[in-house]
Scaffold this motif. Structure first.
Motif, PDB file in Angstrom:
ATOM      1  N   LEU A 281      43.110  23.204  39.419  1.00 21.64           N
ATOM      2  CA  LEU A 281      43.860  23.000  38.187  1.00 21.64           C
ATOM      3  C   LEU A 281      45.295  22.581  38.482  1.00 21.64           C
ATOM      4  O   LEU A 281      45.941  23.123  39.375  1.00 21.64           O
ATOM      5  N   ALA A 282      45.785  21.616  37.713  1.00 14.60           N
ATOM      6  CA  ALA A 282      47.167  21.164  37.885  1.00 14.60           C
ATOM      7  C   ALA A 282      48.163  22.110  37.245  1.00 14.60           C
ATOM      8  O   ALA A 282      49.350  22.097  37.573  1.00 14.60           O
ATOM      9  N   SER A 283      47.695  22.941  36.310  1.00 18.01           N
ATOM     10  CA  SER A 283      48.559  23.927  35.671  1.00 18.01           C
ATOM     11  C   SER A 283      47.796  25.240  35.597  1.00 18.01           C
ATOM     12  O   SER A 283      46.562  25.259  35.615  1.00 18.01           O
ATOM     13  N   GLY A 284      48.532  26.346  35.517  1.00 17.59           N
ATOM     14  CA  GLY A 284      47.932  27.651  35.687  1.00 17.59           C
ATOM     15  C   GLY A 284      47.251  28.211  34.451  1.00 17.59           C
ATOM     16  O   GLY A 284      47.200  27.598  33.376  1.00 17.59           O
ATOM     17  N   VAL A 285      46.718  29.430  34.631  1.00 19.24           N
ATOM     18  CA  VAL A 285      46.017  30.176  33.593  1.00 19.24           C
ATOM     19  C   VAL A 285      46.514  31.611  33.646  1.00 19.24           C
ATOM     20  O   VAL A 285      46.638  32.180  34.731  1.00 19.24           O
ATOM     21  N   THR A 286      46.815  32.187  32.499  1.00 21.72           N
ATOM     22  CA  THR A 286      47.210  33.589  32.473  1.00 21.72           C
ATOM     23  C   THR A 286      46.275  34.360  31.546  1.00 21.72           C
ATOM     24  O   THR A 286      45.311  33.802  31.016  1.00 21.72           O
ATOM     25  N   PHE A 287      46.568  35.649  31.346  1.00 22.89           N
ATOM     26  CA  PHE A 287      45.638  36.490  30.601  1.00 22.89           C
ATOM     27  C   PHE A 287      46.299  37.037  29.344  1.00 22.89           C
ATOM     28  O   PHE A 287      47.527  37.148  29.255  1.00 22.89           O
ATOM     29  N   PRO A 288      45.500  37.412  28.341  1.00 24.38           N
ATOM     30  CA  PRO A 288      46.062  37.954  27.094  1.00 24.38           C
ATOM     31  C   PRO A 288      46.592  39.370  27.297  1.00 24.38           C
ATOM     32  O   PRO A 288      46.108  40.120  28.147  1.00 24.38           O
ATOM     33  N   ASP A 289      47.575  39.711  26.517  1.00 25.33           N
ATOM     34  CA  ASP A 289      48.190  41.036  26.591  1.00 25.33           C
ATOM     35  C   ASP A 289      47.386  42.005  25.724  1.00 25.33           C
ATOM     36  O   ASP A 289      47.724  42.276  24.574  1.00 25.33           O
ATOM     37  N   ASP A 290      46.291  42.500  26.298  1.00 21.05           N
ATOM     38  CA  ASP A 290      45.488  43.482  25.590  1.00 21.05           C
ATOM     39  C   ASP A 290      45.051  44.574  26.566  1.00 21.05           C
ATOM     40  O   ASP A 290      45.266  44.468  27.772  1.00 21.05           O
ATOM     41  N   ARG A 291      44.436  45.615  26.047  1.00 16.37           N
ATOM     42  CA  ARG A 291      44.121  46.782  26.870  1.00 16.37           C
ATOM     43  C   ARG A 291      43.110  46.498  27.983  1.00 16.37           C
ATOM     44  O   ARG A 291      43.324  46.906  29.123  1.00 16.37           O
ATOM     45  N   PRO A 292      41.992  45.784  27.715  1.00 13.92           N
ATOM     46  CA  PRO A 292      41.053  45.518  28.810  1.00 13.92           C
ATOM     47  C   PRO A 292      41.679  44.724  29.951  1.00 13.92           C
ATOM     48  O   PRO A 292      41.435  45.017  31.127  1.00 13.92           O
ATOM     49  N   ASN A 293      42.483  43.713  29.617  1.00 18.15           N
ATOM     50  CA  ASN A 293      43.101  42.915  30.675  1.00 18.15           C
ATOM     51  C   ASN A 293      44.199  43.687  31.399  1.00 18.15           C
ATOM     52  O   ASN A 293      44.403  43.500  32.597  1.00 18.15           O
ATOM     53  N   ALA A 294      44.894  44.568  30.698  1.00 10.87           N
ATOM     54  CA  ALA A 294      45.890  45.409  31.367  1.00 10.87           C
ATOM     55  C   ALA A 294      45.220  46.308  32.396  1.00 10.87           C
ATOM     56  O   ALA A 294      45.756  46.519  33.504  1.00 10.87           O
ATOM     57  N   ALA A 295      44.044  46.844  32.077  1.00 11.82           N
ATOM     58  CA  ALA A 295      43.322  47.686  33.036  1.00 11.82           C
ATOM     59  C   ALA A 295      42.877  46.876  34.248  1.00 11.82           C
ATOM     60  O   ALA A 295      42.966  47.348  35.394  1.00 11.82           O
ATOM     61  N   ARG A 296      42.391  45.654  34.012  1.00 11.14           N
ATOM     62  CA  ARG A 296      41.990  44.803  35.144  1.00 11.14           C
ATOM     63  C   ARG A 296      43.208  44.428  35.990  1.00 11.14           C
ATOM     64  O   ARG A 296      43.124  44.357  37.222  1.00 11.14           O
ATOM     65  N   TRP A 297      44.338  44.164  35.318  1.00  9.43           N
ATOM     66  CA  TRP A 297      45.550  43.838  36.071  1.00  9.43           C
ATOM     67  C   TRP A 297      45.924  44.977  37.007  1.00  9.43           C
ATOM     68  O   TRP A 297      46.286  44.734  38.158  1.00  9.43           O
ATOM     69  N   ARG A 298      45.870  46.211  36.562  1.00 10.42           N
ATOM     70  CA  ARG A 298      46.230  47.347  37.421  1.00 10.42           C
ATOM     71  C   ARG A 298      45.321  47.406  38.647  1.00 10.42           C
ATOM     72  O   ARG A 298      45.779  47.741  39.744  1.00 10.42           O
ATOM     73  N   ARG A 299      44.059  47.065  38.485  1.00 11.58           N
ATOM     74  CA  ARG A 299      43.157  47.047  39.638  1.00 11.58           C
ATOM     75  C   ARG A 299      43.563  45.975  40.640  1.00 11.58           C
ATOM     76  O   ARG A 299      43.609  46.213  41.842  1.00 11.58           O
ATOM     77  N   TRP A 300      43.859  44.788  40.144  1.00  6.28           N
ATOM     78  CA  TRP A 300      44.290  43.707  41.051  1.00  6.28           C
ATOM     79  C   TRP A 300      45.606  44.048  41.738  1.00  6.28           C
ATOM     80  O   TRP A 300      45.787  43.759  42.932  1.00  6.28           O
ATOM     81  N   TYR A 301      46.516  44.653  40.998  1.00 12.48           N
ATOM     82  CA  TYR A 301      47.815  44.989  41.579  1.00 12.48           C
ATOM     83  C   TYR A 301      47.655  46.032  42.689  1.00 12.48           C
ATOM     84  O   TYR A 301      48.337  45.955  43.723  1.00 12.48           O
ATOM     85  N   ARG A 302      46.751  46.983  42.506  1.00 15.90           N
ATOM     86  CA  ARG A 302      46.497  47.960  43.576  1.00 15.90           C
ATOM     87  C   ARG A 302      45.935  47.280  44.813  1.00 15.90           C
ATOM     88  O   ARG A 302      46.314  47.621  45.945  1.00 15.90           O
ATOM     89  N   LEU A 303      45.049  46.312  44.633  1.00 21.89           N
ATOM     90  CA  LEU A 303      44.523  45.567  45.783  1.00 21.89           C
ATOM     91  C   LEU A 303      45.635  44.814  46.505  1.00 21.89           C
ATOM     92  O   LEU A 303      45.674  44.766  47.737  1.00 21.89           O
ATOM     93  N   LEU A 304      46.550  44.237  45.740  1.00 17.24           N
ATOM     94  CA  LEU A 304      47.684  43.536  46.343  1.00 17.24           C
ATOM     95  C   LEU A 304      48.545  44.491  47.169  1.00 17.24           C
ATOM     96  O   LEU A 304      48.949  44.157  48.295  1.00 17.24           O
TER      97      LEU A 304
END
Length: 499
Positions: A281-304
């Motif tokens: 992709l020439a331009s990025g993709v982000t995620f919606p600010d909702d509870r399910p995506n916030a929970a997934r974000w915390r999982r990815w951040y812990r992996l980082l």
């Protein structure tokens, strides 16, 4: 999981809005039913290894041992520790943007006012200007020469430069043989880093007295002024190349996109010649600010955090500790100190004279692996940064290569190889490395602030806390000081001398 498409997310200036889609689960990305400890290290750990392969290189095998060999641990070790801590924080913040948007940093900088026409070409220029000097390649060539001939190369010899060029060709071959370039770099670094750290540990346990181990550890954790006689340019080179490349570390963090971390999974990756024709992709993709995506974000951040603090940070400290105590022992045994000309092979020569040819060969093999892992990462990263920048910002180029960035990546790598082959003949390897390291500190005057701008505009679950901004300012102050002093020293008198 079915993707839910949402309205676009504006971020910054001069670049298209980010598309919006749900974050994937890590299990979806890594194709496992459960991400336990085994799966974590088998599939999720990776980008930190590429960064670590570069990290355990010029700073750890050349600048750190040279500084310790000449001035001891106290005052030098403290700079190493502070640099490693600040750089790991900085790496996490760069990777935060990649995970949240699927955009690599060089593309993200184009969203910062005044826009991509300034920041993207300037950033590509700074990375290439910092690393094109090729000290990392020249030093590896010296090690191969000594390995082949059983002795260090005479001053001004041409053959070490030819070996350095041959290793650049090997990098080209490794990337060309890959299906996914990031993955083959990870696997190569798994092998090299494991061999390097285990080999250094065994040699150190055999030849280094406990007193030197203790002195090194004490030097790392004891705040102290720099030792008398060391220049701020030397210290700035050491600070810049401890851990990675200070303010320019962002040039490696794009591998989190190719690994599929967070929204990187939606953005695509750079495939090798054997890989599928993959849309990037020439331009990025982000995620919606909702509870399910916030929970997934915390999982990815812990992996980082596991990848950066558990693998990169610990590996970087071991990668600096083990070679420097070996250098200290070599100085003690030989009664002399390394010079810029002989530091790439100094340890091997001294250890060979003391313990026999097997030790000489073993130390040289480790040195070549250390410097080649750096060469592999830096050379590929210069090509990668330029390819990502050109592909994202030039519709004309995308049309020319028919949407396949490999058609730019490999010809550019060949052209860059030719240029570096010429530059290799200009100076001593360690002089070139010190130049690159201090140029890396230039990035600390610029990119922490660009990163603060971008990360403050991410979806709320991905935004940094207030103290993350404080740490970014500390990066600016610490590494920026060394760059300013380097320029003052270059044009006249240094700002600070240590007497």
């Amino acid at each position: 999981m079915t993707d839910v498409i949402h309205p676009s997310h504006p971020l910054g200036v001069s670049r298209p809005d980010l598309a919006v889609a749900d974050l994937p689960e890590p299990e979806e990305v890594f194709h496992v039913s459960r991400l336990g400890p085994v799966e974590l290290f088998k599939y999720a750990v990776g980008p930190s290894l590429i960064a670590l392969g570069i990290s355990i290189g010029s700073g750890e095998w050349l600048l750190g041992p040279q500084a310790v060999g000449q001035y001891g641990f106290v005052g030098v070790g403290w700079v190493i520790l502070v640099s490693a801590v600040l750089q790991t924080f900085y790496n996490v913040e760069c990777s935060r943007y990649v995970m949240a948007t699927g955009e690599v940093p060089v593309v993200g900088w184009g969203r910062v006012p005044p826009g991509f026409r300034i920041w993207v070409p300037l950033s590509v220029f700074i990375v290439i200007f910092a690393f094109i000097a090729g000290g990392w390649a020249a030093s590896a060539g010296q090690g191969v020469y000594a390995l082949v001939h059983g002795e260090i190369a005479p001053a001004g010899a041409e053959e070490p430069r030819l070996w350095a060029i041959a290793l650049l060709v090997l990098v080209f071959a490794i990337t060309a043989a890959a299906r996914r370039i990031s993955r083959v770099l990870e696997l190569a670094n798994w092998v090299m880093i494991s061999a390097i750290l285990v080999g250094l540990l065994l040699i150190d346990l055999f030849v280094v007295p406990f007193g030197i181990w203790w002195e090194a550890i004490r030097g790392f954790v004891t705040p102290a002024a720099p030792p008398a006689g060391i220049t701020a340019t030397q210290l700035g080179g050491l600070a810049g190349f401890t851990a990675l490349a200070s303010g320019l570390n962002w040039y490696v963090m794009g591998h989190y996109r190719d690994k599929g971390y967070g929204m990187g999974y939606r953005a695509g990756f750079l495939a090798g010649m054997r890989g599928p024709r993959k849309e990037l992709l020439a331009s990025g993709v982000t995620f919606p600010d909702d509870r399910p995506n916030a929970a997934r974000w915390r999982r990815w951040y812990r992996l980082l955090l596991i990848d950066m603090w558990g693998v990169f940070f610990i590996g970087a400290l071991l990668g600096m500790l083990l070679p420097t105590i070996l250098m200290a022992r070599a100085v003690e045994l030989s009664g002399r100190r390394p010079t810029q000309a002989d530091v790439p092979t100094f340890v091997a020569t001294v250890m060979g004279a003391e313990y026999g040819r097997a030790m000489f060969v073993g130390a040289l093999v480790l040195g070549v692996l250390i410097l080649f892992s750096t060469q592999l990462g830096i050379f590929e990263a210069m090509v990668r940064v330029t390819t990502d920048a050109a592909h994202a910002t030039s519709p004309r180029l995308r049309a020319l290569v028919e949407g396949d960035p490999r058609r730019f990546y490999y010809p550019f790598m060949i052209g860059l190889l030719v240029v570096i082959a010429v530059v290799l003949h200009l100076a001593l390897p360690v002089s070139l490395v010190q130049w690159s390291a201090n140029m890396s500190n230039l990035g600390a005057l610029i990119y922490p602030f660009l990163l603060m701008y971008l990360n403050s505009k991410l979806p709320r679950p991905a935004r940094p806390r207030w103290w993350h901004y404080v740490v970014l300012v500390l990066n600016f102050l610490f590494f920026g000081f060394f760059f300013v002093n380097f320029i003052a020293d270059f044009v006249g008198d240094p700002l600070v001398t240590f007497g």
